[in-house]
Design an enzyme around this catalytic site. Structure first.
Site, PDB file in Angstrom:
ATOM      1  N   PHE A  81       0.806  -1.221   0.000  1.00 39.99           N
ATOM      2  CA  PHE A  81       0.000   0.000   0.000  1.00 39.99           C
ATOM      3  C   PHE A  81       0.840   1.272   0.000  1.00 39.99           C
ATOM      4  O   PHE A  81       0.370   2.334  -0.388  1.00 39.99           O
ATOM      5  CB  PHE A  81      -0.943   0.013   1.220  1.00 39.99           C
ATOM      6  CG  PHE A  81      -0.276   0.425   2.515  1.00 39.99           C
ATOM      7  CD1 PHE A  81      -0.103   1.777   2.815  1.00 39.99           C
ATOM      8  CD2 PHE A  81       0.213  -0.508   3.415  1.00 39.99           C
ATOM      9  CE1 PHE A  81       0.533   2.180   3.989  1.00 39.99           C
ATOM     10  CE2 PHE A  81       0.851  -0.123   4.582  1.00 39.99           C
ATOM     11  CZ  PHE A  81       1.010   1.225   4.871  1.00 39.99           C
ATOM     12  N   GLU A 108      -4.901  -3.669  -2.104  1.00 37.93           N
ATOM     13  CA  GLU A 108      -6.351  -3.410  -2.040  1.00 37.93           C
ATOM     14  C   GLU A 108      -6.634  -2.149  -1.230  1.00 37.93           C
ATOM     15  O   GLU A 108      -7.739  -1.636  -1.235  1.00 37.93           O
ATOM     16  CB  GLU A 108      -7.090  -4.624  -1.439  1.00 37.93           C
ATOM     17  CG  GLU A 108      -6.758  -4.980   0.000  1.00 37.93           C
ATOM     18  CD  GLU A 108      -5.474  -5.803   0.140  1.00 37.93           C
ATOM     19  OE1 GLU A 108      -4.599  -5.744  -0.743  1.00 37.93           O
ATOM     20  OE2 GLU A 108      -5.345  -6.497   1.167  1.00 37.93           O
ATOM     21  N   ARG A 109      -5.599  -1.632  -0.521  1.00 36.00           N
ATOM     22  CA  ARG A 109      -5.822  -0.432   0.295  1.00 36.00           C
ATOM     23  C   ARG A 109      -5.561   0.860  -0.482  1.00 36.00           C
ATOM     24  O   ARG A 109      -6.042   1.916  -0.104  1.00 36.00           O
ATOM     25  CB  ARG A 109      -4.954  -0.500   1.553  1.00 36.00           C
ATOM     26  CG  ARG A 109      -5.546  -1.500   2.555  1.00 36.00           C
ATOM     27  CD  ARG A 109      -4.687  -1.642   3.766  1.00 36.00           C
ATOM     28  NE  ARG A 109      -3.605  -2.588   3.543  1.00 36.00           N
ATOM     29  CZ  ARG A 109      -2.642  -2.825   4.412  1.00 36.00           C
ATOM     30  NH1 ARG A 109      -2.608  -2.190   5.557  1.00 36.00           N
ATOM     31  NH2 ARG A 109      -1.715  -3.708   4.153  1.00 36.00           N
ATOM     32  N   CYS A 213       9.504   1.263   3.779  1.00 37.58           N
ATOM     33  CA  CYS A 213      10.365   0.113   4.100  1.00 37.58           C
ATOM     34  C   CYS A 213      11.802   0.558   4.344  1.00 37.58           C
ATOM     35  O   CYS A 213      12.606  -0.203   4.849  1.00 37.58           O
ATOM     36  CB  CYS A 213      10.327  -0.907   2.986  1.00 37.58           C
ATOM     37  SG  CYS A 213      11.070  -0.281   1.500  1.00 37.58           S
ATOM     38  N   GLU A 315       8.933  -4.624  13.131  1.00 34.28           N
ATOM     39  CA  GLU A 315       8.734  -3.444  12.281  1.00 34.28           C
ATOM     40  C   GLU A 315       7.449  -2.760  12.756  1.00 34.28           C
ATOM     41  O   GLU A 315       6.388  -3.385  12.779  1.00 34.28           O
ATOM     42  CB  GLU A 315       8.585  -3.884  10.823  1.00 34.28           C
ATOM     43  CG  GLU A 315       8.378  -2.734   9.865  1.00 34.28           C
ATOM     44  CD  GLU A 315       8.191  -3.196   8.414  1.00 34.28           C
ATOM     45  OE1 GLU A 315       7.455  -4.164   8.170  1.00 34.28           O
ATOM     46  OE2 GLU A 315       8.794  -2.569   7.535  1.00 34.28           O
TER      47      GLU A 315
HETATM   48  P1  NAD Z   1       1.266  -6.676   2.916  1.00 29.43           P
HETATM   49  O1  NAD Z   1       2.260  -7.785   2.971  1.00 29.43           O
HETATM   50  O2  NAD Z   1       0.140  -6.682   3.847  1.00 29.43           O
HETATM   51  O3  NAD Z   1       0.606  -6.621   1.443  1.00 29.43           O
HETATM   52  C1  NAD Z   1       1.397  -6.659   0.262  1.00 29.43           C
HETATM   53  C2  NAD Z   1       0.603  -7.346  -0.847  1.00 29.43           C
HETATM   54  O4  NAD Z   1       0.340  -8.683  -0.442  1.00 29.43           O
HETATM   55  C3  NAD Z   1      -0.740  -6.677  -1.119  1.00 29.43           C
HETATM   56  O5  NAD Z   1      -0.931  -6.605  -2.526  1.00 29.43           O
HETATM   57  C4  NAD Z   1      -1.737  -7.626  -0.466  1.00 29.43           C
HETATM   58  O6  NAD Z   1      -2.960  -7.695  -1.175  1.00 29.43           O
HETATM   59  C5  NAD Z   1      -1.036  -8.968  -0.526  1.00 29.43           C
HETATM   60  N1  NAD Z   1      -1.410  -9.821   0.612  1.00 29.43           N
HETATM   61  C6  NAD Z   1      -1.697  -9.410   1.890  1.00 29.43           C
HETATM   62  N2  NAD Z   1      -1.974 -10.471   2.663  1.00 29.43           N
HETATM   63  C7  NAD Z   1      -1.866 -11.563   1.877  1.00 29.43           C
HETATM   64  C8  NAD Z   1      -2.019 -12.962   2.125  1.00 29.43           C
HETATM   65  N3  NAD Z   1      -2.353 -13.427   3.317  1.00 29.43           N
HETATM   66  N4  NAD Z   1      -1.823 -13.809   1.101  1.00 29.43           N
HETATM   67  C9  NAD Z   1      -1.470 -13.351  -0.133  1.00 29.43           C
HETATM   68  N5  NAD Z   1      -1.311 -12.041  -0.404  1.00 29.43           N
HETATM   69  C10 NAD Z   1      -1.499 -11.160   0.569  1.00 29.43           C
HETATM   70  O7  NAD Z   1       2.117  -5.314   3.003  1.00 29.43           O
HETATM   71  P2  NAD Z   1       1.553  -3.833   3.148  1.00 29.43           P
HETATM   72  O8  NAD Z   1       1.000  -3.650   4.524  1.00 29.43           O
HETATM   73  O9  NAD Z   1       0.706  -3.472   1.984  1.00 29.43           O
HETATM   74  O10 NAD Z   1       2.902  -3.003   3.011  1.00 29.43           O
HETATM   75  C11 NAD Z   1       3.747  -2.722   4.088  1.00 29.43           C
HETATM   76  C12 NAD Z   1       4.869  -3.724   4.182  1.00 29.43           C
HETATM   77  O11 NAD Z   1       5.581  -3.758   2.946  1.00 29.43           O
HETATM   78  C13 NAD Z   1       5.894  -3.361   5.243  1.00 29.43           C
HETATM   79  O12 NAD Z   1       6.307  -4.534   5.888  1.00 29.43           O
HETATM   80  C14 NAD Z   1       7.045  -2.782   4.423  1.00 29.43           C
HETATM   81  O13 NAD Z   1       8.310  -2.865   5.036  1.00 29.43           O
HETATM   82  C15 NAD Z   1       6.987  -3.604   3.203  1.00 29.43           C
HETATM   83  N6  NAD Z   1       7.619  -2.952   2.081  1.00 29.43           N
HETATM   84  C16 NAD Z   1       8.823  -3.430   1.665  1.00 29.43           C
HETATM   85  C17 NAD Z   1       9.483  -2.808   0.635  1.00 29.43           C
HETATM   86  C18 NAD Z   1      10.817  -3.329   0.170  1.00 29.43           C
HETATM   87  O14 NAD Z   1      11.257  -2.893  -0.866  1.00 29.43           O
HETATM   88  N7  NAD Z   1      11.468  -4.223   0.872  1.00 29.43           N
HETATM   89  C19 NAD Z   1       8.925  -1.692  -0.010  1.00 29.43           C
HETATM   90  C20 NAD Z   1       7.684  -1.225   0.436  1.00 29.43           C
HETATM   91  C21 NAD Z   1       7.039  -1.870   1.477  1.00 29.43           C
END
Ligand code: NAD
Length: 431
Positions: A81, A108-109, A213, A315
């Site tokens: 998101f 989705e957010r 991140c 985190e």
């Molecule tokens: P998230 O893991 O909740 O969601 C990421 C994606 O995964 C979304 O598209 C979501 O629909 C999907 N998803 C969520 N739950 C799922 C499940 N149970 N099964 C399959 N798919 C699922 O992450 P977020 O809250 O959207 O983003 C924040 C996180 O992303 C933080 O941990 C941040 O550190 C990380 N992040 C990492 C980087 C990097 O480059 N390393 C960059 C940006 C964000």
């Protein structure tokens, strides 16, 4: 890609407005995200250079050999998101110039800006079916992972989901890169330019409400004198931090993404207090006039955080900076190297020798030296160590050309002498 870049620039105001309205980050921050996103499109404009391949003439008698980089086929991207414009553009510009078709599953957010940006590629003339956006959550993700037509997946999000995507995707024979969460430490040396370190930390810890991140969430101060000065200056600066709707250009920090996330962050703050950390600046009572039901949380600063505390280990992804006090640089580096995440880190110092020692020995994928958010430019690649990245290749830049292609190596003989070799039963060699 050139036309796409022009359209991104022409629609910048609309993209940033969509981003700020849905995500909540302040408009200037949205503009910064878009400009870093566009860098990836510029990189992809170098397609002919990037895909030139490798060629060796006369590797044997009248034999030449070369490698080509062919597309995987259908590849997919699943994005978080927090950067709904930039992170998809870490993926599909290079995936497309490598000859793949792409399925994007945005968060989705925050789906609106991701969807609008992808639609500009159609306007730029990309044939139908090359870029596709599918909205949804776990169900959409599992469909992508289970479909045998999808040959590769780039994922960016939290570590538990990154690990799930990597395990399930590789078991199905797909190529996977899955970037996860982070706990980024800044090491503040006693010789650091403290004013510079403090202003850097303000942006790196509280920019985008800490929902990055690469956000710095831990400041490790060497010695009590450094720690006292650091905490004192940060506390002063935090008095002027303006929190409110991202659409108001006077604000420095917007709201958190959702109410459940805000509750999670507040819960972690409570756990820090219970564990004995000292909450020097407490943003929990903040109220934004006219937005009493918003997900606003003021900046928080913890001092005397220790390694076994939950606020140190997890985190937080909120506007919370933890100060850890240590005695030596070795102690600080051990702390960082022992942490399960290894996305980004930085050191503030005036000592070049210490900086080199730090960058040589720290177990983290992206290192800043007096640079708090060392996010690589588009012509390098981005990725962490340890549980911040599952897979072999980093995202965007040169690694992405390798990730989105399979190498084919061709060895060819064309004799110009008319001489024909008889059958040989030894392994082919130069002789
Ligand atoms: P998230 O893991 O909740 O969601 C990421 C994606 O995964 C979304 O598209 C979501 O629909 C999907 N998803 C969520 N739950 C799922 C499940 N149970 N099964 C399959 N798919 C699922 O992450 P977020 O809250 O959207 O983003 C924040 C996180 O992303 C933080 O941990 C941040 O550190 C990380 N992040 C990492 C980087 C990097 O480059 N390393 C960059 C940006 C964000």
């Amino acid at each position: 890609m050139y036309r796409f870049k022009e359209l991104l620039e022409a629609n910048a105001d609309k993209i940033c407005a969509l981003l700020t309205e849905e995500h909540g980050k302040v408009l200037d921050d949205a503009r910064g995200e878009l400009s870093r996103a566009i860098e990836n499109v510029e990189y992809a404009c170098g397609a002919p250079e990037l895909l030139k391949g490798e060629y060796s003439k006369d590797v044997g008698p009248a034999i030449d050999s070369w490698s080509e980089f062919q597309p995987l086929g259908v590849v997919a991207g699943i994005t978080p998101f927090n950067f709904p414009v930039m992170v998809p553009l870490w993926m599909y510009p290079t995936a497309i110039i490598c000859g793949n078709t792409f399925v994007l599953k945005p968060s989705e957010r925050t789906p609106s800006s991701s969807l609008f940006v992808a639609s500009l590629l159609h306007e730029a003339g990309l044939p139908a079916g090359v870029i596709n956006v599918v909205n949804g959550d776990k169900e959409a993700v599992d469909t992508i992972l289970e479909d045998p037509r999808v040959k590769g997946v780039s994922f960016v999000g939290s570590t538990p989901i990154a690990e799930y995507i990597y395990t399930k995707g590789t078991a199905a024979g797909k190529r996977i890169q899955a970037l996860g969460g982070a706990k980024n430490h800044a090491l503040v040396m006693p010789d650091a330019d403290l004013d510079n370190a403090v202003s850097s930390l303000m942006g790196a810890a509280y920019g985008s409400c800490g929902e990055r991140c690469m956000a710095i969430s831990v400041a490790v101060a060497i010695g009590n004198e450094t720690a006292d000065a650091l905490v004192g200056k940060l506390s002063e600066e935090l008095k002027d931090l303006k929190v409110g709707p991202g659409t108001d250009i006077n604000n420095d920090m917007g709201p958190l993404i959702t109410e459940p996330h805000m509750k999670k962050v507040r819960g972690l703050i409570d756990s820090g207090i219970k564990a004995g950390a000292e909450l020097v600046v407490d943003g929990r009572e903040l109220e934004v006039e006219g937005h009493e039901n918003g997900n606003f949380l003021g900046a928080c600063l913890f001092d005397r955080v220790t390694a076994e505390m939950q606020i140190y280990q997890e985190e937080i992804f909120g506007p919370v900076l933890c100060v850890v006090r240590v005695k030596t640089m070795e102690e600080a580096m051990k702390l960082i190297n022992d942490h399960e995440y290894g996305n980004g880190t930085c050191i503030f110092t005036r000592d070049g020798e210490a900086a080199r020692y730090f960058s040589d020995h720290i177990e983290v994928g992206m290192v800043g030296i007096n640079v708090p958010l060392p996010v690589p430019v588009a012509y390098h690649s981005f990725g962490g160590f340890k549980r911040s990245l599952f897979g072999d290749l980093h995202i965007y830049g040169p690694d992405s050309i390798r990730f989105y292609t399979k190498r084919k190596t061709i060895t060819q003989r064309w004799s110009s002498t008319g001489v024909r070799e008889g059958a040989k039963f030894t392994f082919p060699s130069h002789s």
